[in-house]
Design an enzyme around this catalytic site. Sequence first.
Site, PDB file in Angstrom:
ATOM      1  N   GLN A  63     -32.009  76.601  25.185  1.00 60.20           N
ATOM      2  CA  GLN A  63     -30.894  75.837  24.641  1.00 60.20           C
ATOM      3  C   GLN A  63     -30.280  74.900  25.677  1.00 60.20           C
ATOM      4  O   GLN A  63     -29.875  73.778  25.351  1.00 60.20           O
ATOM      5  CB  GLN A  63     -29.821  76.779  24.094  1.00 60.20           C
ATOM      6  CG  GLN A  63     -30.216  77.521  22.834  1.00 60.20           C
ATOM      7  CD  GLN A  63     -30.337  76.611  21.626  1.00 60.20           C
ATOM      8  OE1 GLN A  63     -29.701  75.565  21.553  1.00 60.20           O
ATOM      9  NE2 GLN A  63     -31.160  77.021  20.670  1.00 60.20           N
ATOM     10  N   SER A  73     -35.092  76.487  37.611  1.00 57.38           N
ATOM     11  CA  SER A  73     -34.870  75.409  36.643  1.00 57.38           C
ATOM     12  C   SER A  73     -34.317  74.140  37.286  1.00 57.38           C
ATOM     13  O   SER A  73     -34.285  73.086  36.646  1.00 57.38           O
ATOM     14  CB  SER A  73     -33.901  75.877  35.555  1.00 57.38           C
ATOM     15  OG  SER A  73     -34.425  76.965  34.827  1.00 57.38           O
ATOM     16  N   VAL A 116     -26.152  88.439  31.515  1.00 59.14           N
ATOM     17  CA  VAL A 116     -25.670  87.944  32.809  1.00 59.14           C
ATOM     18  C   VAL A 116     -24.410  87.096  32.681  1.00 59.14           C
ATOM     19  O   VAL A 116     -23.784  86.763  33.689  1.00 59.14           O
ATOM     20  CB  VAL A 116     -26.766  87.137  33.548  1.00 59.14           C
ATOM     21  CG1 VAL A 116     -28.019  87.976  33.731  1.00 59.14           C
ATOM     22  CG2 VAL A 116     -27.096  85.845  32.816  1.00 59.14           C
ATOM     23  N   GLN A 117     -24.024  86.761  31.460  1.00 55.16           N
ATOM     24  CA  GLN A 117     -22.894  85.844  31.285  1.00 55.16           C
ATOM     25  C   GLN A 117     -21.616  86.349  31.928  1.00 55.16           C
ATOM     26  O   GLN A 117     -20.888  85.580  32.567  1.00 55.16           O
ATOM     27  CB  GLN A 117     -22.650  85.575  29.794  1.00 55.16           C
ATOM     28  CG  GLN A 117     -23.579  84.553  29.198  1.00 55.16           C
ATOM     29  CD  GLN A 117     -23.179  84.154  27.792  1.00 55.16           C
ATOM     30  OE1 GLN A 117     -22.057  84.413  27.344  1.00 55.16           O
ATOM     31  NE2 GLN A 117     -24.100  83.517  27.079  1.00 55.16           N
ATOM     32  N   HIS A 128     -23.633  81.486  21.750  1.00 56.79           N
ATOM     33  CA  HIS A 128     -23.736  82.758  21.030  1.00 56.79           C
ATOM     34  C   HIS A 128     -22.474  83.546  21.345  1.00 56.79           C
ATOM     35  O   HIS A 128     -21.961  83.496  22.462  1.00 56.79           O
ATOM     36  CB  HIS A 128     -24.989  83.513  21.472  1.00 56.79           C
ATOM     37  CG  HIS A 128     -25.183  84.851  20.832  1.00 56.79           C
ATOM     38  ND1 HIS A 128     -24.958  85.088  19.490  1.00 56.79           N
ATOM     39  CD2 HIS A 128     -25.609  86.040  21.347  1.00 56.79           C
ATOM     40  CE1 HIS A 128     -25.233  86.356  19.209  1.00 56.79           C
ATOM     41  NE2 HIS A 128     -25.626  86.948  20.319  1.00 56.79           N
ATOM     42  N   GLY A 152     -34.398  75.863  21.274  1.00 60.14           N
ATOM     43  CA  GLY A 152     -34.026  74.648  21.976  1.00 60.14           C
ATOM     44  C   GLY A 152     -35.007  73.502  21.840  1.00 60.14           C
ATOM     45  O   GLY A 152     -34.601  72.340  21.694  1.00 60.14           O
ATOM     46  N   GLU A 164     -31.954  89.566  13.895  1.00 60.16           N
ATOM     47  CA  GLU A 164     -32.972  89.803  14.917  1.00 60.16           C
ATOM     48  C   GLU A 164     -33.533  91.220  14.838  1.00 60.16           C
ATOM     49  O   GLU A 164     -34.750  91.434  14.898  1.00 60.16           O
ATOM     50  CB  GLU A 164     -32.369  89.573  16.306  1.00 60.16           C
ATOM     51  CG  GLU A 164     -32.026  88.130  16.609  1.00 60.16           C
ATOM     52  CD  GLU A 164     -31.192  87.982  17.865  1.00 60.16           C
ATOM     53  OE1 GLU A 164     -30.998  86.838  18.301  1.00 60.16           O
ATOM     54  OE2 GLU A 164     -30.712  89.010  18.420  1.00 60.16           O
ATOM     55  N   SER A 201     -51.483  83.321  -5.152  1.00 59.82           N
ATOM     56  CA  SER A 201     -52.212  83.641  -6.385  1.00 59.82           C
ATOM     57  C   SER A 201     -51.403  84.594  -7.261  1.00 59.82           C
ATOM     58  O   SER A 201     -50.464  85.254  -6.798  1.00 59.82           O
ATOM     59  CB  SER A 201     -53.548  84.296  -6.041  1.00 59.82           C
ATOM     60  OG  SER A 201     -53.327  85.585  -5.485  1.00 59.82           O
TER      61      SER A 201
END
Length: 341
Positions: A28, A53, A85-86, A108, A134, A195, A252
Amino acid sequence: MTELFYDDDADLSIIQGRTVAVIGYGSQGHAHALSLRDSGVDVRVGLAEGSQSRAKAEAEGLRVLNVAEAVAEADVIMVLTPDQVQRHVYAESIAANLQAGDALFFGHGFNIRYGYIQPPADVDVALVAPKGPGHIVRREFEAGRGVPDLIAVEQDPSGNAWALALSYAKAIGGTRAGVIKTTFTEETETDLFGEQAVLCGGASQLIQYGFETLTEAGYKPEVAYFEVLHELKLIVDLMVEGGIAKQRWSVSDTAEYGDYVSGPLVIDAHVKDNMKAVLKDIQDGTFAKRFIDDQDAGAPEFKALRAKGEQHPIETTGRELRKLFSWIQNDDDYTEGSVAR
């Protein structure tokens, strides 16, 4: 009644007049940061020192700072790091750098819903959650379309949080498709339930049991793989296009009749009772505590369950069969057969 918002309901100039820090550059994070930039927003990316990153974000023309510096520069902070980890990132690098009047955004609601992050009362707290991965969010934005978003506001001391959230959603393409007003609680609980009970947990277990049932009855693993896993995408694509009705219209008569008479034998009433138990654990925080406690202990349960799943025979069969699929595009970030990220 569900409230929906579109481009005409959002003022892009609001977010263009703010300074945004996107914390994290995963699935994201990259979509948000790049689309914000392309929408004329002053954006920078906040990453931990040594993050892998960093090179990717810089190569895509974004300014990268450590998290504390990015937050200190910005007045809108979008937190897009993993749930587990937030709270650590918040405590170590975000909290001390928040100013009255800032806006703290999330993709989230997990950490707000379960109280792992408790922002100060003089900061707006909002949710902008695209309902797609993302790379799809970014692809649709670049194509001039968008992915629907959910938006919510938990704190609004400025009185402008809703307008700001809508403006942010417009900047990443959400209002092109439609934005649905929700709450942090509703987004978090329904997302986790989907989920666990259906999309990931429910579907994975159903596929594995189907594979085991066929192979234990003597059918070839390769044939079983095709019938219970490979063809699932064809069915799901039809459902996405037109719901369960279009899926039934497309198959079908034999398949449709089997759907009606055998589906309830496999997914019977006790499965719904089990789903209610899953939802209860989500609502009362049992699941969140189990997940976070395990992560804090080094994730022993998580790692053991992951390893067990990787060893299922359907994975061995699938690895061999997928070598025949010339149309599958390789993902440079993925190692075949491994769940570890």
